[in-house]
Design a protein around this motif. Structure first.
Motif, PDB file in Angstrom:
ATOM      1  N   MET A   1      31.195  18.306  32.871  1.00  0.00           N
ATOM      2  CA  MET A   1      31.986  19.400  33.427  1.00  0.00           C
ATOM      3  C   MET A   1      32.717  20.102  32.286  1.00  0.00           C
ATOM      4  O   MET A   1      33.413  19.462  31.506  1.00  0.00           O
ATOM      5  CB  MET A   1      32.995  18.859  34.444  1.00  0.00           C
ATOM      6  CG  MET A   1      33.807  19.936  35.144  1.00  0.00           C
ATOM      7  SD  MET A   1      35.053  19.255  36.282  1.00  0.00           S
ATOM      8  CE  MET A   1      34.011  18.544  37.559  1.00  0.00           C
ATOM      9  N   ARG A   2      32.552  21.402  32.217  1.00  0.00           N
ATOM     10  CA  ARG A   2      33.192  22.144  31.135  1.00  0.00           C
ATOM     11  C   ARG A   2      34.703  22.052  31.240  1.00  0.00           C
ATOM     12  O   ARG A   2      35.259  21.831  32.326  1.00  0.00           O
ATOM     13  CB  ARG A   2      32.759  23.607  31.180  1.00  0.00           C
ATOM     14  CG  ARG A   2      33.330  24.375  32.370  1.00  0.00           C
ATOM     15  CD  ARG A   2      32.946  25.846  32.336  1.00  0.00           C
ATOM     16  NE  ARG A   2      33.506  26.565  33.473  1.00  0.00           N
ATOM     17  CZ  ARG A   2      34.758  27.068  33.494  1.00  0.00           C
ATOM     18  NH1 ARG A   2      35.548  26.911  32.443  1.00  0.00           N
ATOM     19  NH2 ARG A   2      35.196  27.708  34.555  1.00  0.00           N
ATOM     20  N   GLU A   3      35.379  22.254  30.130  1.00  0.00           N
ATOM     21  CA  GLU A   3      36.830  22.224  30.143  1.00  0.00           C
ATOM     22  C   GLU A   3      37.366  23.578  30.606  1.00  0.00           C
ATOM     23  O   GLU A   3      36.850  24.634  30.242  1.00  0.00           O
ATOM     24  CB  GLU A   3      37.359  21.917  28.738  1.00  0.00           C
ATOM     25  CG  GLU A   3      38.860  21.692  28.695  1.00  0.00           C
ATOM     26  CD  GLU A   3      39.322  21.176  27.345  1.00  0.00           C
ATOM     27  OE1 GLU A   3      40.543  21.189  27.092  1.00  0.00           O
ATOM     28  OE2 GLU A   3      38.469  20.767  26.542  1.00  0.00           O
ATOM     29  N   CYS A   4      38.386  23.559  31.448  1.00  0.00           N
ATOM     30  CA  CYS A   4      38.992  24.804  31.913  1.00  0.00           C
ATOM     31  C   CYS A   4      39.552  25.551  30.708  1.00  0.00           C
ATOM     32  O   CYS A   4      40.258  24.965  29.870  1.00  0.00           O
ATOM     33  CB  CYS A   4      40.116  24.507  32.912  1.00  0.00           C
ATOM     34  SG  CYS A   4      39.572  23.637  34.399  1.00  0.00           S
ATOM     35  N   ASP A   5      39.245  26.833  30.608  1.00  0.00           N
ATOM     36  CA  ASP A   5      39.644  27.597  29.424  1.00  0.00           C
ATOM     37  C   ASP A   5      40.731  28.631  29.705  1.00  0.00           C
ATOM     38  O   ASP A   5      41.083  29.424  28.823  1.00  0.00           O
ATOM     39  CB  ASP A   5      38.427  28.286  28.811  1.00  0.00           C
ATOM     40  CG  ASP A   5      37.729  29.226  29.796  1.00  0.00           C
ATOM     41  OD1 ASP A   5      38.327  29.540  30.845  1.00  0.00           O
ATOM     42  OD2 ASP A   5      36.587  29.633  29.514  1.00  0.00           O
ATOM     43  N   GLY A   6      41.263  28.650  30.915  1.00  0.00           N
ATOM     44  CA  GLY A   6      42.329  29.592  31.227  1.00  0.00           C
ATOM     45  C   GLY A   6      41.849  30.889  31.838  1.00  0.00           C
ATOM     46  O   GLY A   6      42.660  31.720  32.270  1.00  0.00           O
ATOM     47  N   SER A   7      40.541  31.072  31.907  1.00  0.00           N
ATOM     48  CA  SER A   7      40.009  32.298  32.490  1.00  0.00           C
ATOM     49  C   SER A   7      39.891  32.196  34.011  1.00  0.00           C
ATOM     50  O   SER A   7      39.596  33.188  34.678  1.00  0.00           O
ATOM     51  CB  SER A   7      38.628  32.612  31.896  1.00  0.00           C
ATOM     52  OG  SER A   7      37.699  31.585  32.243  1.00  0.00           O
ATOM     53  N   GLU A   8      40.128  30.998  34.547  1.00  0.00           N
ATOM     54  CA  GLU A   8      40.018  30.790  35.990  1.00  0.00           C
ATOM     55  C   GLU A   8      41.125  31.573  36.713  1.00  0.00           C
ATOM     56  O   GLU A   8      42.289  31.473  36.351  1.00  0.00           O
ATOM     57  CB  GLU A   8      40.132  29.294  36.325  1.00  0.00           C
ATOM     58  CG  GLU A   8      39.060  28.429  35.683  1.00  0.00           C
ATOM     59  CD  GLU A   8      39.333  28.135  34.222  1.00  0.00           C
ATOM     60  OE1 GLU A   8      38.365  27.900  33.465  1.00  0.00           O
ATOM     61  OE2 GLU A   8      40.514  28.150  33.824  1.00  0.00           O
ATOM     62  N   ASP A   9      40.738  32.315  37.715  1.00  0.00           N
ATOM     63  CA  ASP A   9      41.690  33.155  38.453  1.00  0.00           C
ATOM     64  C   ASP A   9      41.639  32.796  39.928  1.00  0.00           C
ATOM     65  O   ASP A   9      40.633  33.042  40.601  1.00  0.00           O
ATOM     66  CB  ASP A   9      41.346  34.625  38.240  1.00  0.00           C
ATOM     67  CG  ASP A   9      42.361  35.557  38.900  1.00  0.00           C
ATOM     68  OD1 ASP A   9      43.342  35.049  39.496  1.00  0.00           O
ATOM     69  OD2 ASP A   9      42.171  36.785  38.817  1.00  0.00           O
ATOM     70  N   ILE A  10      42.708  32.224  40.434  1.00  0.00           N
ATOM     71  CA  ILE A  10      42.730  31.794  41.831  1.00  0.00           C
ATOM     72  C   ILE A  10      42.614  32.972  42.788  1.00  0.00           C
ATOM     73  O   ILE A  10      42.185  32.809  43.933  1.00  0.00           O
ATOM     74  CB  ILE A  10      44.013  30.977  42.126  1.00  0.00           C
ATOM     75  CG1 ILE A  10      43.830  30.189  43.423  1.00  0.00           C
ATOM     76  CG2 ILE A  10      45.242  31.880  42.198  1.00  0.00           C
ATOM     77  CD1 ILE A  10      44.917  29.180  43.671  1.00  0.00           C
ATOM     78  N   HIS A  11      42.959  34.161  42.318  1.00  0.00           N
ATOM     79  CA  HIS A  11      42.867  35.353  43.170  1.00  0.00           C
ATOM     80  C   HIS A  11      41.414  35.688  43.516  1.00  0.00           C
ATOM     81  O   HIS A  11      41.154  36.436  44.460  1.00  0.00           O
ATOM     82  CB  HIS A  11      43.517  36.557  42.490  1.00  0.00           C
ATOM     83  CG  HIS A  11      45.001  36.443  42.354  1.00  0.00           C
ATOM     84  ND1 HIS A  11      45.596  35.635  41.387  1.00  0.00           N
ATOM     85  CD2 HIS A  11      46.016  37.003  43.054  1.00  0.00           C
ATOM     86  CE1 HIS A  11      46.913  35.721  41.502  1.00  0.00           C
ATOM     87  NE2 HIS A  11      47.198  36.536  42.499  1.00  0.00           N
ATOM     88  N   THR A  12      40.466  35.166  42.736  1.00  0.00           N
ATOM     89  CA  THR A  12      39.054  35.482  42.964  1.00  0.00           C
ATOM     90  C   THR A  12      38.383  34.485  43.915  1.00  0.00           C
ATOM     91  O   THR A  12      37.235  34.690  44.306  1.00  0.00           O
ATOM     92  CB  THR A  12      38.278  35.486  41.637  1.00  0.00           C
ATOM     93  OG1 THR A  12      38.304  34.161  41.068  1.00  0.00           O
ATOM     94  CG2 THR A  12      38.910  36.469  40.652  1.00  0.00           C
ATOM     95  N   LEU A  13      39.090  33.429  44.276  1.00  0.00           N
ATOM     96  CA  LEU A  13      38.508  32.412  45.140  1.00  0.00           C
ATOM     97  C   LEU A  13      38.348  32.911  46.576  1.00  0.00           C
ATOM     98  O   LEU A  13      39.198  33.633  47.086  1.00  0.00           O
ATOM     99  CB  LEU A  13      39.371  31.148  45.150  1.00  0.00           C
ATOM    100  CG  LEU A  13      39.312  30.235  43.932  1.00  0.00           C
ATOM    101  CD1 LEU A  13      40.199  29.019  44.172  1.00  0.00           C
ATOM    102  CD2 LEU A  13      37.884  29.794  43.652  1.00  0.00           C
ATOM    103  N   GLN A  14      37.253  32.503  47.185  1.00  0.00           N
ATOM    104  CA  GLN A  14      37.027  32.779  48.598  1.00  0.00           C
ATOM    105  C   GLN A  14      36.723  31.435  49.271  1.00  0.00           C
ATOM    106  O   GLN A  14      35.580  31.009  49.332  1.00  0.00           O
ATOM    107  CB  GLN A  14      35.848  33.740  48.783  1.00  0.00           C
ATOM    108  CG  GLN A  14      36.078  35.128  48.212  1.00  0.00           C
ATOM    109  CD  GLN A  14      37.157  35.900  48.953  1.00  0.00           C
ATOM    110  OE1 GLN A  14      37.353  35.701  50.149  1.00  0.00           O
ATOM    111  NE2 GLN A  14      37.865  36.773  48.243  1.00  0.00           N
ATOM    112  N   ASN A  15      37.752  30.775  49.726  1.00  0.00           N
ATOM    113  CA  ASN A  15      37.557  29.470  50.382  1.00  0.00           C
ATOM    114  C   ASN A  15      38.649  29.250  51.433  1.00  0.00           C
ATOM    115  O   ASN A  15      39.604  30.025  51.523  1.00  0.00           O
ATOM    116  CB  ASN A  15      37.539  28.332  49.341  1.00  0.00           C
ATOM    117  CG  ASN A  15      38.856  28.196  48.604  1.00  0.00           C
ATOM    118  OD1 ASN A  15      39.880  28.723  49.023  1.00  0.00           O
ATOM    119  ND2 ASN A  15      38.839  27.475  47.501  1.00  0.00           N
TER     120      ASN A  15
END
Length: 228
Positions: free
Chosen positions: A168-182
């Motif tokens: 599993m890749r390491e989280c790099d800070g580009s993850e944006d919770i606003h883009t989640l659809q769940n």
């Protein structure tokens, strides 16, 4: 509802859990008092052997009643409906409990197109969506549950554990919770969630009333659960 429509010959299925067993027990007691006959009463839980699921489905297929009361968790009735779809029974009138009757995922099963039941009122909790969207990697790390949520949502390793990054890749800070659809961010169908929200505040207000007198609060006061 069964009494209202004049149905006197019905079948019953329930989740094999406290929710289903106690709920169905209350219904069967009331049905007996109203002279409603129950052809069968079966229980199933999603972790039970497939043979149990098949047996319950066959009981429904062989039954003569056309009205089925399903006091079940959404996860349990999905298994049952999938099994019934393999060899559909004659058209049935389903009556559902609040956990699944308002779940849009159930609409994929044609046999439930005309299902009816009572649902917890839909509500809006002001500020909840904004609160959920405020989650950041640093805040997620403060809770094992939120850490697991963040990593499963973005398929990355948040904790930086040795060896984990190989798969599993390491989280790099580009993850944006606003883009989640769940479901975590879907606040449009809050029903049971709102009941929990109100219950929590009811308890909080009750405790506040026990330990506070005006603006003075003594958090060392001892009290019994029944006082709350």
């Amino acid at each position: 509802m069964v009494k209202h429509f004049g149905w006197t010959w019905i079948g019953a299925v329930r989740s094999d859990s406290d929710y289903g067993n106690y709920g169905m027990a209350s219904f069967l007691k009331a049905a007996q008092a109203e002279g409603i006959c129950v052809e069968f009463s079966e229980a199933y839980y999603r972790t039970q052997p497939r043979s149990k699921l098949e047996r319950v489905a066959n009981v429904i297929r062989r039954s003569t009643t056309r009205v089925i009361i399903a006091f079940m968790h959404t996860g349990d009735i999905k298994f049952l409906l999938e099994e019934l779809a393999r060899q559909p029974p004659p058209p049935l009138q389903w009556i559902g409990s609040e956990t699944w009757i308002t779940n849009p995922d159930i609409l994929q099963y044609n046999m439930c197109a005309a299902a009816i039941g009572f649902g917890v009122p839909q509500s809006v909790i002001p500020g909840l969506r904004e609160f959920l969207l405020d989650l950041t990697p640093s805040k997620a790390l403060q809770s094992p549950l939120l850490t697991e949520f963040w990593e499963s949502s973005f398929s990355c390793n948040l904790k930086g554990l040795t060896g984990v990054s190989e798969v599993m890749r390491e989280c790099d800070g580009s993850e944006d919770i606003h883009t989640l659809q769940n479901p975590y961010l879907d606040t449009s169908q809050l029903r049971i969630t709102n009941m929990v929200y109100k219950a929590t505040y009811a308890i909080a207000h009750a405790i506040h009333g026990l330990i506070c007198n005006g603006t003075q609060c003594d958090k060392t006061i001892q009290f019994s659960p029944w006082q709350v």
